[in-house]
Design a protein around this motif. Structure first.
Motif, PDB file in Angstrom:
ATOM      1  N   SER A  72       0.821  -1.219   0.000  1.00  0.00           N
ATOM      2  CA  SER A  72       0.000   0.000   0.000  1.00  0.00           C
ATOM      3  C   SER A  72       0.852   1.266   0.000  1.00  0.00           C
ATOM      4  O   SER A  72       0.416   2.322  -0.451  1.00  0.00           O
ATOM      5  CB  SER A  72      -0.935  -0.002   1.218  1.00  0.00           C
ATOM      6  OG  SER A  72      -0.197   0.156   2.421  1.00  0.00           O
ATOM      7  N   TYR A  73       2.101   1.156   0.511  1.00  0.00           N
ATOM      8  CA  TYR A  73       2.995   2.311   0.528  1.00  0.00           C
ATOM      9  C   TYR A  73       3.827   2.416  -0.749  1.00  0.00           C
ATOM     10  O   TYR A  73       4.511   3.412  -0.966  1.00  0.00           O
ATOM     11  CB  TYR A  73       3.936   2.240   1.737  1.00  0.00           C
ATOM     12  CG  TYR A  73       3.217   2.389   3.064  1.00  0.00           C
ATOM     13  CD1 TYR A  73       2.342   3.452   3.286  1.00  0.00           C
ATOM     14  CD2 TYR A  73       3.413   1.475   4.081  1.00  0.00           C
ATOM     15  CE1 TYR A  73       1.678   3.593   4.499  1.00  0.00           C
ATOM     16  CE2 TYR A  73       2.744   1.601   5.303  1.00  0.00           C
ATOM     17  CZ  TYR A  73       1.882   2.663   5.506  1.00  0.00           C
ATOM     18  OH  TYR A  73       1.229   2.787   6.699  1.00  0.00           O
ATOM     19  N   PRO A  76      -0.462   1.582  -5.880  1.00  0.00           N
ATOM     20  CA  PRO A  76      -1.906   1.653  -5.601  1.00  0.00           C
ATOM     21  C   PRO A  76      -2.495   0.247  -5.559  1.00  0.00           C
ATOM     22  O   PRO A  76      -2.192  -0.590  -6.413  1.00  0.00           O
ATOM     23  CB  PRO A  76      -2.453   2.450  -6.796  1.00  0.00           C
ATOM     24  CG  PRO A  76      -1.461   2.224  -7.880  1.00  0.00           C
ATOM     25  CD  PRO A  76      -0.121   2.133  -7.211  1.00  0.00           C
ATOM     26  N   ASN A  78      -4.906  -1.619  -6.610  1.00  0.00           N
ATOM     27  CA  ASN A  78      -5.999  -1.922  -7.527  1.00  0.00           C
ATOM     28  C   ASN A  78      -6.052  -3.427  -7.776  1.00  0.00           C
ATOM     29  O   ASN A  78      -5.289  -4.191  -7.182  1.00  0.00           O
ATOM     30  CB  ASN A  78      -5.814  -1.155  -8.849  1.00  0.00           C
ATOM     31  CG  ASN A  78      -4.422  -1.398  -9.442  1.00  0.00           C
ATOM     32  OD1 ASN A  78      -3.883  -2.492  -9.348  1.00  0.00           O
ATOM     33  ND2 ASN A  78      -3.839  -0.346 -10.019  1.00  0.00           N
ATOM     34  N   TYR A 116      -9.587  -0.599   3.816  1.00  0.00           N
ATOM     35  CA  TYR A 116      -8.952   0.406   4.672  1.00  0.00           C
ATOM     36  C   TYR A 116      -7.989   1.282   3.876  1.00  0.00           C
ATOM     37  O   TYR A 116      -7.371   0.853   2.903  1.00  0.00           O
ATOM     38  CB  TYR A 116      -8.205  -0.272   5.833  1.00  0.00           C
ATOM     39  CG  TYR A 116      -9.135  -0.992   6.768  1.00  0.00           C
ATOM     40  CD1 TYR A 116      -9.728  -0.331   7.833  1.00  0.00           C
ATOM     41  CD2 TYR A 116      -9.445  -2.343   6.562  1.00  0.00           C
ATOM     42  CE1 TYR A 116     -10.606  -0.990   8.683  1.00  0.00           C
ATOM     43  CE2 TYR A 116     -10.327  -3.005   7.410  1.00  0.00           C
ATOM     44  CZ  TYR A 116     -10.897  -2.321   8.467  1.00  0.00           C
ATOM     45  OH  TYR A 116     -11.765  -2.968   9.294  1.00  0.00           O
ATOM     46  N   GLU A 117      -7.828   2.516   4.346  1.00  0.00           N
ATOM     47  CA  GLU A 117      -6.931   3.476   3.716  1.00  0.00           C
ATOM     48  C   GLU A 117      -6.014   4.096   4.775  1.00  0.00           C
ATOM     49  O   GLU A 117      -6.378   4.204   5.945  1.00  0.00           O
ATOM     50  CB  GLU A 117      -7.735   4.598   3.037  1.00  0.00           C
ATOM     51  CG  GLU A 117      -8.606   4.142   1.881  1.00  0.00           C
ATOM     52  CD  GLU A 117      -7.808   3.742   0.655  1.00  0.00           C
ATOM     53  OE1 GLU A 117      -6.618   4.123   0.587  1.00  0.00           O
ATOM     54  OE2 GLU A 117      -8.355   3.044  -0.213  1.00  0.00           O
ATOM     55  N   GLY A 118      -4.833   4.507   4.332  1.00  0.00           N
ATOM     56  CA  GLY A 118      -3.912   5.260   5.184  1.00  0.00           C
ATOM     57  C   GLY A 118      -3.590   4.572   6.493  1.00  0.00           C
ATOM     58  O   GLY A 118      -3.295   3.385   6.550  1.00  0.00           O
ATOM     59  N   ARG A 121      -5.120   1.247   7.789  1.00  0.00           N
ATOM     60  CA  ARG A 121      -4.572  -0.050   7.385  1.00  0.00           C
ATOM     61  C   ARG A 121      -3.635  -0.593   8.466  1.00  0.00           C
ATOM     62  O   ARG A 121      -3.693  -1.760   8.827  1.00  0.00           O
ATOM     63  CB  ARG A 121      -3.811   0.085   6.064  1.00  0.00           C
ATOM     64  CG  ARG A 121      -4.718   0.170   4.850  1.00  0.00           C
ATOM     65  CD  ARG A 121      -3.922   0.376   3.592  1.00  0.00           C
ATOM     66  NE  ARG A 121      -4.796   0.335   2.430  1.00  0.00           N
ATOM     67  CZ  ARG A 121      -4.521   0.885   1.277  1.00  0.00           C
ATOM     68  NH1 ARG A 121      -3.397   1.558   1.125  1.00  0.00           N
ATOM     69  NH2 ARG A 121      -5.362   0.784   0.259  1.00  0.00           N
TER      70      ARG A 121
END
Length: 291
Positions: A72-73, A76, A78, A116-118, A121
């Motif tokens: 995630s870092y 993206p 997808n 989840y985002e940012g 997560r």
């Protein structure tokens, strides 16, 4: 309608869930449900399996969370990179032989990647690992300290059942000329071997308990030999001539007479039959003396 008896595993599972829920409430865990599921899954039929199941859930949870956070870092998350992440998870699990941790790792990975985002997560991955760890510890502890599974007793039950089945097979062969399939006997022998492996793993969690390795190995070898000799006999013919020596041993063993049958002559197949029959009786005597 007859009500089934409530087993000890059921009782321990309920205790583990209630205790997990209590601990979750006291320490304000984010997901008592996930912790309880981990506790339920850890109550296995042996101590070794409990620790193995718990270890796999923890490995899968940590690995899935770490891979999801790292990816995630970097990229993206997808559909394309989610697919890449799943391939990475499976590859790592196969590399470390964590085959039973794969599904948990994929579930955690997908939960983080899709929901989840940012910073959420990281929080989810941490909370999920903590909840799983609590459930696993409680489940394994309950299974270990409250009437732990007696894997050796299960082996003895299978051994006694196999011994009686062999006697039944032999009796039907001699008196009824009945030839049964040997798949069930082979499965029982395999169950003895697998049960012994679980028993030896359980011994690592106890001190001063004898493994009886030589005892079980002798029994297993005798059952294997009996199965092999029976397989040869079944391939010969239905009505062999039993020699006097084997006849005396069989009649003494089963405490009943074998009816006399007239044959024109004895052939080589009869000699082969009696050789293998003698070997079966010899191994059966060994088993009989041991159990």
């Amino acid at each position: 309608m007859r009500i089934a008896k409530i087993g000890m595993r059921t009782v321990k599972t309920v205790i583990a869930v209630l205790l997990t829920l209590g601990v979750s409430e006291i320490f304000k865990l984010s997901s008592p449900l996930l912790a309880s599921i981990a506790a339920i899954m850890t109550i296995e039929s042996s101590i070794a399996e409990s620790f193995t199941t718990g270890k796999n859930r923890i490995y899968g949870t940590i690995l899935g969370g770490i891979i999801a956070l790292i990816m995630s870092y970097i990229v993206p998350l997808n559909f394309f990179f989610i697919g890449i992440g799943l391939i990475i998870l499976i590859t790592i699990c196969n590399m470390f032989k964590w085959s039973k941790a794969v599904r948990m790792a994929m579930i955690v990975f997908l939960s983080i990647a899709l929901n989840y985002e940012g910073i959420a997560r990281f929080n989810y991955a941490f909370d999920r690992t903590l909840d799983t760890l609590v459930g696993v510890i409680i489940g394994a502890a309950i299974n270990y300290f409250i009437r732990p599974p007696d894997t050796e007793e299960k082996i003895k039950d299978i051994i006694n059942s196999t011994y009686l089945d062999i006697k039944d097979i032999l009796e039907k062969l001699i008196w009824n000329k009945e030839i049964n399939k040997l798949e069930d006997l082979k499965n029982e022998i395999t169950n003895i071997e697998e049960g012994y492996k679980i028993f030896t793993k359980d011994l690592k969690f106890y001190t001063g308990k004898n493994s009886n390795e030589i005892y079980y190995q002798k029994l297993f070898n005798s059952f294997e030999k009996i199965h092999n000799h029976l397989s040869v006999i079944y391939s010969i013919k239905e009505l062999p001539v039993i020699n006097d020596n084997n006849k005396d041993v069989i009649e003494s063993y089963f405490n009943k007479e074998i009816p006399d049958i007239e044959y024109d002559e004895k052939d080589d197949l009869d000699l082969i039959y009696n050789y293998h029959l003698e070997k079966i009786l010899s191994e059966l005597a060994i088993v009989d003396s041991m159990i």
